[in-house]
Motif scaffolding. Structure first.
Motif, PDB file in Angstrom:
ATOM      1  N   ALA A 195     -57.545  30.954 -57.910  1.00 52.54           N
ATOM      2  CA  ALA A 195     -57.407  32.120 -57.045  1.00 52.54           C
ATOM      3  C   ALA A 195     -56.924  33.360 -57.788  1.00 52.54           C
ATOM      4  O   ALA A 195     -57.309  34.485 -57.439  1.00 52.54           O
ATOM      5  CB  ALA A 195     -56.440  31.797 -55.906  1.00 52.54           C
ATOM      6  N   VAL A 196     -56.095  33.199 -58.825  1.00 48.04           N
ATOM      7  CA  VAL A 196     -55.445  34.369 -59.430  1.00 48.04           C
ATOM      8  C   VAL A 196     -55.912  34.712 -60.844  1.00 48.04           C
ATOM      9  O   VAL A 196     -55.633  35.823 -61.322  1.00 48.04           O
ATOM     10  CB  VAL A 196     -53.907  34.195 -59.434  1.00 48.04           C
ATOM     11  CG1 VAL A 196     -53.386  34.050 -58.013  1.00 48.04           C
ATOM     12  CG2 VAL A 196     -53.485  32.994 -60.284  1.00 48.04           C
ATOM     13  N   GLU A 202     -56.490  40.940 -62.677  1.00 49.90           N
ATOM     14  CA  GLU A 202     -55.539  41.381 -63.694  1.00 49.90           C
ATOM     15  C   GLU A 202     -54.112  41.355 -63.173  1.00 49.90           C
ATOM     16  O   GLU A 202     -53.168  41.100 -63.921  1.00 49.90           O
ATOM     17  CB  GLU A 202     -55.898  42.809 -64.135  1.00 49.90           C
ATOM     18  CG  GLU A 202     -55.069  43.336 -65.287  1.00 49.90           C
ATOM     19  CD  GLU A 202     -55.410  42.682 -66.617  1.00 49.90           C
ATOM     20  OE1 GLU A 202     -54.533  42.633 -67.492  1.00 49.90           O
ATOM     21  OE2 GLU A 202     -56.549  42.211 -66.766  1.00 49.90           O
ATOM     22  N   LEU A 203     -53.957  41.638 -61.874  1.00 46.56           N
ATOM     23  CA  LEU A 203     -52.637  41.719 -61.257  1.00 46.56           C
ATOM     24  C   LEU A 203     -52.503  40.622 -60.207  1.00 46.56           C
ATOM     25  O   LEU A 203     -52.823  40.829 -59.034  1.00 46.56           O
ATOM     26  CB  LEU A 203     -52.443  43.093 -60.603  1.00 46.56           C
ATOM     27  CG  LEU A 203     -52.664  44.318 -61.505  1.00 46.56           C
ATOM     28  CD1 LEU A 203     -52.650  45.589 -60.691  1.00 46.56           C
ATOM     29  CD2 LEU A 203     -51.595  44.365 -62.590  1.00 46.56           C
ATOM     30  N   PRO A 204     -52.085  39.418 -60.610  1.00 46.92           N
ATOM     31  CA  PRO A 204     -51.987  38.310 -59.640  1.00 46.92           C
ATOM     32  C   PRO A 204     -50.931  38.605 -58.592  1.00 46.92           C
ATOM     33  O   PRO A 204     -49.823  39.052 -58.913  1.00 46.92           O
ATOM     34  CB  PRO A 204     -51.580  37.122 -60.521  1.00 46.92           C
ATOM     35  CG  PRO A 204     -50.912  37.729 -61.697  1.00 46.92           C
ATOM     36  CD  PRO A 204     -51.613  39.040 -61.949  1.00 46.92           C
ATOM     37  N   ALA A 259     -55.480  34.566 -49.823  1.00 45.06           N
ATOM     38  CA  ALA A 259     -56.846  34.867 -49.373  1.00 45.06           C
ATOM     39  C   ALA A 259     -57.824  33.798 -49.827  1.00 45.06           C
ATOM     40  O   ALA A 259     -58.886  33.614 -49.223  1.00 45.06           O
ATOM     41  CB  ALA A 259     -57.282  36.237 -49.897  1.00 45.06           C
ATOM     42  N   HIS A 260     -57.477  33.073 -50.886  1.00 47.26           N
ATOM     43  CA  HIS A 260     -58.342  31.990 -51.394  1.00 47.26           C
ATOM     44  C   HIS A 260     -57.861  30.619 -50.944  1.00 47.26           C
ATOM     45  O   HIS A 260     -58.216  29.599 -51.533  1.00 47.26           O
ATOM     46  CB  HIS A 260     -58.399  32.050 -52.923  1.00 47.26           C
ATOM     47  CG  HIS A 260     -59.226  33.189 -53.450  1.00 47.26           C
ATOM     48  ND1 HIS A 260     -58.747  34.472 -53.557  1.00 47.26           N
ATOM     49  CD2 HIS A 260     -60.521  33.218 -53.885  1.00 47.26           C
ATOM     50  CE1 HIS A 260     -59.687  35.252 -54.047  1.00 47.26           C
ATOM     51  NE2 HIS A 260     -60.771  34.522 -54.245  1.00 47.26           N
ATOM     52  N   GLY A 261     -57.020  30.570 -49.905  1.00 45.41           N
ATOM     53  CA  GLY A 261     -56.640  29.289 -49.326  1.00 45.41           C
ATOM     54  C   GLY A 261     -55.402  28.640 -49.897  1.00 45.41           C
ATOM     55  O   GLY A 261     -55.083  27.492 -49.552  1.00 45.41           O
ATOM     56  N   ARG A 270     -48.485  41.964 -64.223  1.00 47.36           N
ATOM     57  CA  ARG A 270     -49.725  41.770 -64.982  1.00 47.36           C
ATOM     58  C   ARG A 270     -49.672  40.463 -65.776  1.00 47.36           C
ATOM     59  O   ARG A 270     -48.616  40.042 -66.237  1.00 47.36           O
ATOM     60  CB  ARG A 270     -49.955  42.916 -65.972  1.00 47.36           C
ATOM     61  CG  ARG A 270     -50.259  44.241 -65.331  1.00 47.36           C
ATOM     62  CD  ARG A 270     -50.502  45.314 -66.400  1.00 47.36           C
ATOM     63  NE  ARG A 270     -50.855  46.575 -65.770  1.00 47.36           N
ATOM     64  CZ  ARG A 270     -52.098  46.907 -65.408  1.00 47.36           C
ATOM     65  NH1 ARG A 270     -53.092  46.068 -65.661  1.00 47.36           N
ATOM     66  NH2 ARG A 270     -52.336  48.068 -64.833  1.00 47.36           N
ATOM     67  N   TRP A 271     -50.836  39.872 -65.918  1.00 46.69           N
ATOM     68  CA  TRP A 271     -50.959  38.707 -66.796  1.00 46.69           C
ATOM     69  C   TRP A 271     -50.645  39.113 -68.239  1.00 46.69           C
ATOM     70  O   TRP A 271     -51.065  40.169 -68.698  1.00 46.69           O
ATOM     71  CB  TRP A 271     -52.392  38.165 -66.777  1.00 46.69           C
ATOM     72  CG  TRP A 271     -52.738  37.259 -65.639  1.00 46.69           C
ATOM     73  CD1 TRP A 271     -53.574  37.526 -64.615  1.00 46.69           C
ATOM     74  CD2 TRP A 271     -52.275  35.922 -65.450  1.00 46.69           C
ATOM     75  NE1 TRP A 271     -53.668  36.461 -63.762  1.00 46.69           N
ATOM     76  CE2 TRP A 271     -52.884  35.446 -64.259  1.00 46.69           C
ATOM     77  CE3 TRP A 271     -51.400  35.086 -66.132  1.00 46.69           C
ATOM     78  CZ2 TRP A 271     -52.643  34.170 -63.760  1.00 46.69           C
ATOM     79  CZ3 TRP A 271     -51.157  33.818 -65.640  1.00 46.69           C
ATOM     80  CH2 TRP A 271     -51.777  33.363 -64.473  1.00 46.69           C
ATOM     81  N   GLN A 272     -49.927  38.287 -68.938  1.00 49.74           N
ATOM     82  CA  GLN A 272     -49.830  38.413 -70.387  1.00 49.74           C
ATOM     83  C   GLN A 272     -51.097  37.787 -70.979  1.00 49.74           C
ATOM     84  O   GLN A 272     -51.477  36.673 -70.597  1.00 49.74           O
ATOM     85  CB  GLN A 272     -48.582  37.710 -70.912  1.00 49.74           C
ATOM     86  CG  GLN A 272     -47.283  38.360 -70.447  1.00 49.74           C
ATOM     87  CD  GLN A 272     -47.188  39.813 -70.873  1.00 49.74           C
ATOM     88  OE1 GLN A 272     -47.111  40.115 -72.078  1.00 49.74           O
ATOM     89  NE2 GLN A 272     -47.227  40.734 -69.913  1.00 49.74           N
ATOM     90  N   PRO A 273     -51.801  38.490 -71.874  1.00 47.37           N
ATOM     91  CA  PRO A 273     -53.123  38.023 -72.332  1.00 47.37           C
ATOM     92  C   PRO A 273     -53.154  36.572 -72.815  1.00 47.37           C
ATOM     93  O   PRO A 273     -54.055  35.811 -72.463  1.00 47.37           O
ATOM     94  CB  PRO A 273     -53.466  39.002 -73.449  1.00 47.37           C
ATOM     95  CG  PRO A 273     -52.704  40.243 -73.095  1.00 47.37           C
ATOM     96  CD  PRO A 273     -51.432  39.771 -72.487  1.00 47.37           C
TER      97      PRO A 273
END
Length: 312
Positions: A24-25, A29-31, A38-40, A63-66
Motif C-alpha cells: 500500500a505505501v 514517496e510520502l507514506p 485506502a488500500h485495505g 518521506r521514505w529514506q531511499p
C-alpha cells in the motif's frame, strides 16, 4: 553488519500484514495513514507500522529514506507468495468450509492434513504442503508413523505444526484402543480388520497379536502383542501366544498380524504358523478361530477362508 529493516523483523511473525502494508505505501514517496487504509490496511495496523518506520529513521520528515524503500521493495519481491491451490478454490470447496457443509468424511487425505496444518508458508501453500508430506511419507499410514520430532526436523513445517499433526494421529490411535475396551463382538475376519486396522496402519514392522475372546466372541481387553519383528517376519511361537490367551481367560482366540509392505496375501510361513497355533489351540481347548493378516488401505486376508485346511 547492516541493521535489519525494522519491518523485516516484524514480518517473521506477521508476514501477511507487513506485505499488505508495504504494497500500500511503497508506491508513494510520502507514506501516510490515508494511503494505507485506502488500500485495505486496518487503521491500527497502519499506524503501528508507520510509527515503527519513523522511530527507525526509515521514514523521515514524512518521506521514505531511499535505501530503506529499496530494501523493502526487495523484501516484498523475495516474499511474494506462490500461487496456491487454496486461493483458486471457491470458498465453499475449501477444506474447513467443506468439512462443515458436507461432513469431515468428504475431505480427501490432502485436505484432512491441510486442515490440521491450518497454514502454509510464503513459498508453499497449506494444500501444497499437505500434498508434499503425503507424497514424501507414502500416504497417511507412512505419515502416521512419523514422530513429532522427525516431522519437525525433516518436513519443513516447523515444530508447532509437526506437533499438531503427530497429535492428530495419536488421538486416532487412542480412540481405536478405547473402542477395543468396549468389548466389541468379532465373529468375522472383516470385523477383526475393521477393529485393528487403525492400530496396524502406522506400523513399519510386523507384529503378531493375540485377540482373546469370551464365549460370546467378545474381545477381552486390548490386543496383546505376542512378538515384534521387521518386514521379513515375526517369531510366532504357540507358547507365548497361548500364555496370553489363557491369562486373559479366553475360551477362543484369533491371531492377527500385519504386512507393512501393503499386500495381505499370506505367505508360506504364515500358513505354517497358523497350523502350529491351531494344533496348540486344540490341545489346550482354546480354539484358534482365525488368523487375519492386515495391510495398508484397509486390505486384509483370512487364513480360515483362504486355507481352511490349516485349522483341521
Amino acid at each position: 553488519m547492516a541493521t535489519p529493516l525494522v519491518l523485516s523483523v516484524v514480518s517473521a511473525d506477521r508476514g501477511v500484514a507487513v506485505r499488505r502494508f508495504l504494497r500500500a505505501v511503497l508506491a508513494v514517496e510520502l507514506p501516510c495513514l490515508a494511503d494505507a487504509t485506502a488500500h485495505g490496511v486496518p487503521p491500527a495496523e497502519a499506524s503501528e507500522f508507520l510509527l515503527r518506520l519513523e522511530y527507525a529513521g526509515e521514514v523521515a520528515a514524512g518521506r521514505w529514506q531511499p535505501q530503506a524503500r529499496l530494501g523493502y521493495q526487495r523484501l516484498l519481491e523475495r516474499s511474494a507468495p506462490v500461487a496456491r491451490q487454496l486461493d483458486a478454490m471457491a470458498v465453499s470447496e475449501r477444506p474447513r468450509e467443506k468439512a462443515l457443509s458436507s461432513g469431515i468424511e468428504a475431505l480427501s487425505d490432502t485436505e484432512l492434513v491441510a486442515l490440521v496444518l491450518r497454514t502454509g508458508r510464503p513459498q508453499e501453500g497449506v494444500l501444497e504442503a499437505a500434498g508434499r508430506l503425503l507424497h514424501e511419507r507414502d500416504g497417511l499410514a507412512g505419515l502416521a508413523r512419523c514422530s513429532a520430532g522427525d516431522l519437525a526436523a525433516r518436513s519443513g513445517i516447523g515444530p508447532a505444526r509437526a506437533a499438531q499433526l503427530a497429535a492428530a494421529f495419536e488421538i486416532g490411535r487412542r480412540i481405536a484402543k478405547a473402542t477395543l475396551r468396549e468389548r466389541p463382538v468379532v465373529r468375522t475376519a472383516e470385523a477383526v480388520a475393521a477393529l485393528l486396522a487403525p492400530l496396524s496402519a502406522s506400523l513399519g514392522h510386523e507384529e503378531l497379536w493375540c485377540l482373546a475372546l469370551d464365549a460370546q466372541s467378545r474381545v477381552i481387553g486390548e490386543p496383546r502383542v505376542v512378538s515384534k519383528g521387521d518386514v521379513d517376519g515375526t517369531d510366532a511361537g504357540p507358547r507365548a501366544f497361548f500364555r496370553m490367551a489363557l491369562s486373559a481367560g479366553a475360551t477362543a482366540c484369533i491371531a492377527v498380524h500385519n504386512h507393512p509392505g501393503g499386500d495381505p496375501t499370506p505367505s508360506a510361513q504364515d500358513r505354517a504358523v497358523t497350523q502350529r497355533l491351531a494344533e496348540a489351540g486344540r490341545t489346550l481347548d482354546v480354539p484358534l478361530v482365525d488368523h487375519v493378516v492386515l495391510a495398508a488401505g484397509g486390505k486384509w486376508a483370512s487364513l480360515r477362508t483362504l486355507d481352511p485346511g490349516c485349522f483341521r
